[in-house]
Design an enzyme around this catalytic site. Structure first.
Site, short mmCIF file in Angstrom:
data_model
loop_
_atom_site.label_atom_id
_atom_site.label_comp_id
_atom_site.label_asym_id
_atom_site.label_seq_id
_atom_site.Cartn_x
_atom_site.Cartn_y
_atom_site.Cartn_z
N HIS A 267 38.79 58.69 78.22
CA HIS A 267 39.76 58.73 79.32
C HIS A 267 41.19 58.92 78.84
O HIS A 267 42.10 59.10 79.67
CB HIS A 267 39.61 57.51 80.24
CG HIS A 267 40.28 56.26 79.76
ND1 HIS A 267 39.61 55.26 79.08
CD2 HIS A 267 41.56 55.82 79.88
CE1 HIS A 267 40.47 54.28 78.80
NE2 HIS A 267 41.65 54.60 79.27
N ASP B 252 32.75 56.40 77.18
CA ASP B 252 34.21 56.51 77.05
C ASP B 252 34.62 56.56 75.57
O ASP B 252 35.21 55.63 75.04
CB ASP B 252 34.87 55.33 77.78
CG ASP B 252 36.36 55.56 78.02
OD1 ASP B 252 36.84 56.67 77.74
OD2 ASP B 252 37.03 54.61 78.48
N GLN C 166 46.89 47.91 79.59
CA GLN C 166 47.25 49.32 79.67
C GLN C 166 47.98 49.79 78.41
O GLN C 166 48.95 49.15 77.97
CB GLN C 166 48.11 49.59 80.91
CG GLN C 166 47.28 49.92 82.15
CD GLN C 166 46.27 48.87 82.53
OE1 GLN C 166 46.59 47.70 82.51
NE2 GLN C 166 45.05 49.26 82.85
N GLY C 167 47.53 50.89 77.84
CA GLY C 167 48.12 51.43 76.62
C GLY C 167 47.36 51.02 75.36
O GLY C 167 47.61 51.55 74.28
N ASP C 168 46.46 50.06 75.50
CA ASP C 168 45.59 49.68 74.38
C ASP C 168 44.34 50.55 74.36
O ASP C 168 43.60 50.57 73.35
CB ASP C 168 45.16 48.21 74.49
CG ASP C 168 46.31 47.25 74.27
OD1 ASP C 168 47.16 47.54 73.41
OD2 ASP C 168 46.35 46.22 74.97
N SER C 169 44.07 51.25 75.44
CA SER C 169 42.88 52.09 75.56
C SER C 169 42.69 52.97 74.34
O SER C 169 43.66 53.51 73.80
CB SER C 169 42.99 53.01 76.76
OG SER C 169 42.48 52.36 77.87
N1 ARG Z 1 42.24 51.68 80.48
C1 ARG Z 1 43.35 50.96 79.97
C2 ARG Z 1 44.24 51.86 79.14
O1 ARG Z 1 44.29 53.02 79.34
C3 ARG Z 1 42.91 49.77 79.18
C4 ARG Z 1 42.56 48.68 80.08
C5 ARG Z 1 41.99 47.54 79.37
N2 ARG Z 1 41.96 46.51 80.33
C6 ARG Z 1 41.50 45.29 80.10
N3 ARG Z 1 41.64 44.40 81.04
N4 ARG Z 1 40.90 45.00 78.97
O2 ARG Z 1 45.04 51.40 78.36
#
Ligand code: ARG
Length: 258
Positions: free
Chosen positions: A73, A118, A204-207
């Site tokens: 993603h 993913d 967000q941003g750790d993905s």
């Molecule tokens: N999808 C998010 C990103 O793009 C990461 C979300 C992780 N969320 C969580 N609650 N662990 O950074």
């Protein structure tokens, strides 16, 4: 809502991440240490040498010295792509010693449609002379306590971080994770981690960044890829990670084509 939209809702659109990344906040000594990755602490320089920050606002890990493993993603498809910059070798993204290398190709997981699968690979323009992070090829390490790290938000809705943050999160069983997420969870392709009471999580941003632990020989091994969650660190909502062991063979064969 379809699954792709749902993933975006739970991961924030890439654009929002990029905007947030522009306002990286330096730490002054007067400020309290940030809660990384929500509920964590600062990583030491060299502690996780294979950690990579990607310019679209995601994390990643060096799978080989020239291939970064990240989340599907975080990328928009497969093919030649010179638009991504990988920053490596530093915990401080603004360090003068940061190693910055452009991408040449992206390979998004075959069949990725926003639900499961993913993972993605990014080929770099040149190898980076840093240690790599081996991936789990069996389910043997899909348990215990995991480490997560990233430059993402330190709280839900928070800004991206200048310094790499780390935290530890316990394994959550598929059965328990399904209590939280029902059929949104793909149990064979995803592994959950977090505390029932919340407080520690990726955000967000750790993905795309790795979730990892020590193997029986004491070496770091990657078991997950930061994927999604309902908010960040909320009680009753663990983080959801790509189950790397499920895709180890597919990742290996895909990497051989890059
Ligand atoms: N999808 C998010 C990103 O793009 C990461 C979300 C992780 N969320 C969580 N609650 N662990 O950074």
């Amino acid at each position: 809502m379809n699954k792709l939209l749902r993933t975006f809702k739970r991961c924030a659109a890439a654009g929002a991440v990029i905007l947030a990344a522009i306002s990286l906040q330096p730490l002054s000594s007067a400020q309290a240490a940030p809660q990384p990755v929500v509920g964590g602490t600062r990583a030491a320089q060299g502690e996780f040498p294979w950690m990579v920050r990607l310019s679209m606002g995601c994390g990643g890990a060096l799978y080989t010295q020239q291939i970064v493993l990240t989340a599907a993603h975080c990328v928009s498809g497969s093919g030649n792509n010179t638009s991504i910059t990988a920053t490596a070798g530093v915990v401080d993204l603004q360090s003068a010693s940061a190693i910055k290398v452009k991408s040449t190709k992206v390979l998004q997981a075959p069949g990725y449609n926003g639900k499961g699968k993913d993972w993605a690979l990014i080929k770099l323009a040149r190898p980076i002379n840093l240690p790599t992070l081996p991936i789990a090829t069996t389910t043997a390490y899909n348990s215990g306590t995991f480490t997560v790290a990233g430059w993402g938000a330190a709280r839900e809705g928070g800004s991206q971080q200048r310094y790499l943050l780390k935290a530890q999160v316990p394994f959550v069983s598929d059965a328990s994770c399904q209590q939280s997420y029902g059929n949104d969870l793909v149990p064979g392709e995803e592994i959950c981690a977090g505390y029932a009471q919340g407080g520690v999580d990726t955000c967000q941003g750790d993905s795309g960044g790795p979730m990892f632990r020590k193997d029986n020989a004491g070496a770091w091994i990657q078991v997950g890829i930061v994927s999604w969650g309902e908010g960040c660190a909320r009680p009753g909502y663990p983080g959801v990670y790509t189950e790397v062991s499920t895709f180890a063979a597919a990742i290996k064969s895909a990497a051989a084509t890059l």
